[in-house]
Enzyme design. Sequence first.
Site, mmCIF file in Angstrom:
data_model
loop_
_atom_site.group_PDB
_atom_site.id
_atom_site.type_symbol
_atom_site.label_atom_id
_atom_site.label_comp_id
_atom_site.label_asym_id
_atom_site.label_seq_id
_atom_site.Cartn_x
_atom_site.Cartn_y
_atom_site.Cartn_z
ATOM 1 N N GLY A 1 -44.283 -34.392 12.696
ATOM 2 C CA GLY A 1 -44.427 -35.227 13.646
ATOM 3 C C GLY A 1 -45.848 -35.307 14.159
ATOM 4 C CB SER A 2 -47.260 -36.400 17.421
ATOM 5 O OG SER A 2 -46.501 -37.540 16.979
ATOM 6 C CB THR A 3 -46.808 -30.810 16.349
ATOM 7 O OG1 THR A 3 -46.258 -30.978 14.704
ATOM 8 C CG2 THR A 3 -45.787 -31.062 17.151
#
Lengths: 367, 611
Positions: free
Chosen positions: B322-324
């Site tokens: 994801g956005s990590t």
Amino acid sequence: MNMETRWTNKHFLHLDTTLLLGLLILLALGLIILYSAGGQNFDLMLRQIIRIVAGLGIMLLIAQIPIQKIFRWVPWIYIIGVVLLALVLVIGTTSKGSQRWINLGLFTFQPSEIMKIIMPMMITWYLADRPLPPSYGRIVVALILIGIPVILVLKQPDLGTSLLIASSGIFVLLFAGISWKLIFGFLSVVGAFIPILWFYIMHPYQQQRVKTLFNPEADPLGTGYHIIQSKIAIGSGGIEGKGWLNGTQSQLHFLPERTTDFIYAVYNEEFGLVGAGILLLIYLFILSRGMYIAAQAQDTYGRLLAASLVSTFFVYIFVNMGMVTGLLPVVGVPLPLVSYGGTSLVTLMAGFGFIMAIHTHKRFLSQ
Amino acid sequence: MFIKDPAQENKIFYNRVIIAWLIMLLFLSLIFTRMYYLQVIQHKDYITKSEENSIKILPLPPTRGLIYDRNGVLLAENRISHSLEIIPEKLAEKLDDVLDQLKKIITVEESDIKRFKRQLRQKRQFSSIPLRHRLTEDEVARFSVQRHHFPGVEILSNQSRYYPLGATGVHAIGYVGRINERELKRIHKSNYLGSNYIGKLGIEKYYEKQLHGKTGFQKVETNVKGHIIRVLETTPAIAGKNLYLNLDIELQKYTEKILSKHRSALVVIDPKTGGILVLASMPYYDPNLFVNGISYKNYQVLRDSPDRPLYNRAIRGQYPPGSTIKAFVGLAGLQHGVRTKYSRTWCRGWYSLKGQSHRYRDWKKSGHGSVNFHSSLEQSCDVYYYDLAHDLGIDRLNKFMKRFSFGKKTGIDITGELGGLMPSREWKHRRYNKNWYPGETVITGIGQGYMLATPLQLAVATATLSNHGVFKQPRIVFAMDDPKSNEMSIISPTIQKIISLKRDDFWNTAIGGMKAVVHSRRGTANKVGRGSRYRFAGKTGTAQVITIKQTESYNARRLAKKFHDHALFVAFAPLKKPRIAISVIVENGGGGSKTAAPIAKKVMDHYLLRK
């Protein structure tokens, strides 16, 4: 015997010092190896020394007797012996699956041992007065006289002793001069008898012993164990041996019956081929002296008895060494005068007493 | 009248005596020949057999090394445990009778007897076979009183591995167990002759060689009953080395406590050393169950639990990151000159490729407006990264991300690590025999699609970022000491590299964006940064478990828990001279900022602020 008979004695206490020397060396060597085989057990040594002293005492006593004088008692002793053997089968004490002993309260007594000496005397008594070689009829009677106690002992069952008793009687016949034709004929009959012996007379444990002889590895932890361990002991000894008290097979108890029937394996493990040669020479010395005495004996009684006793002594040696080295089946025959155990030692010493008596009691022959 | 002929008789007799003597000589020579055969010709064979009889080689098992955490807290030790063993040859009664009597004193189960009888068939003479392991103190006492009734039965004490903290840190430390047949084929058998255990998982497995030590040997002379008569030769055992871990077991315990409600994983790394301070995967289990063989019932419970406690999420759990990963994608843009830190992208709430109608949605329907690298991180704008990824192309993106260990194993010192997945054209062709579509590049830009990463990879990448590109192989073990010489040897990471970017300033831009995530008013995780006593950088992430159709929107209340999004958060702290890098994933935890970030903050607080 007439009153004029005189006995010569050039010998100290009627002992043949040459034979005595051989016996003493053998007994000493026996004690040395027993000390090692028994795990340096002093009690065991003491008991064996007592037996040796007793054996020497009996030998000394018997050596004093002019044997011709006692031959008239022989048939009676023979009969008593046969009765006792029969009695053993009825009331004897059982040990290791066979009945061999009579308990006389104070001590137990093995009639089959006495028979080892009575048998050659009995056959000698029966044959000596008549012309030799014996007639066929007398041979048959002699064989019956041999057969009765042998069968009784076989029934106990004790293959080793019956073998020794039978040979002591048969040797008398052989030395009495029965013809070679008869001997070879007899051997072929025995050959034919072997299957009968195998199927009808031998106990399963005895059959097993013969089977394992030919293939001990088939049952290495069961019946083949004795032979395998014994051969390992002997073979690992090599030429010089592992040294006294250093035989691993015996000291670490891998070898069973190491003080009795298998003491020869202990001896060879620790003293090697050199020791084996020395022991065989000592035995050969005793056997040769014995045969010499037999040849020197004055009358038929003496020579037949002496020759038979010496030959039986040889059978002991050969059967024991043969079984320990894996040439013969394991029949319970001790190494004579070396194995731990009382009765055979005393009987053997008594036998040598007779041999000495034969040699040292000679009629004075004038001119 | 019988007429004897003495001369004839004498002649025959002498003749026979000589023959008899010759026969004796012959037979005694035969015996001597036999002796020669045995003692000279076959001597070598028999001397070997004689030694086989009496000389035995006994193994002297080494003591297994102990395991400590970085502060010297004992994590794995060897305890004396008692087993009941039987030497069948020494039994006075029948085996079955003895077993019946033993059952009255100690607990003996059918399975014990079954195993015992199996071993009975393949044992050596006079060796003992265990009937029961791990006797209780009570059982030892009860048996000791009655011991004289049981010749041939004895209690033996041996060393048994014990983990005093139980489940704490199990996914890092692992456990030992009985050696199985497959392992028996792999190991050096003579070195394990006296050993009961072998490392099965974790540190215990990875450092098996060092922990086990070297088995010593004793050459002994034994008698026929197997009793040792004397020792001929001794090669002493070399004890296994003690291990000191980077693990901070106190922090580990704290972490596990706050994670305990979730199926989750959390990894903490010291960015300066690459040392793993915490490696937590929840739920967990007690390794002591496995040491002497876990019962089938217990194993079934662990295996069949829907929460999968045996599953090491920290190194084997592969999740869409994801956005990590946005900071890394952004860095790729700077590095390749596709973006500058000032480049702006207009976010209108969705993105679509030229000539295609498919809309790649931003999490914020109304859009973020004009964003640059900094603000796109701060607000976690998806459109910026859709566009960037498309401009970079999958090849450049793949290559850049791999430098941060995405898509390949980090090389941590635990076996079983998985490498995640960093997709590429070749990979897709190999895997599906299909061409790569541009749309797949777009979603890779926000850590969705094919891309998968483990919590460990996220922590390592974050640590590398915090280090301005200094990559250190993550290590659980910090040092080993030799119990004999007391010499301590530090284990340094074998893989160290520097990811150098065109300008070192790029790092500051990315870190600045991540700082804004937690410290600026518009930051997606500004709640956790508020009131913090130190400054730090973080990035939230929310990974979709299922694909939401173009016409639908995500609504947690309508979905079963197992289809809820995974919540992720990565962070490092303090901002200057970072001491700690962290990644956390909470399976089906919802939004990263709501569930994962507070957990990470608590762990950081605990580590940085404790006295």
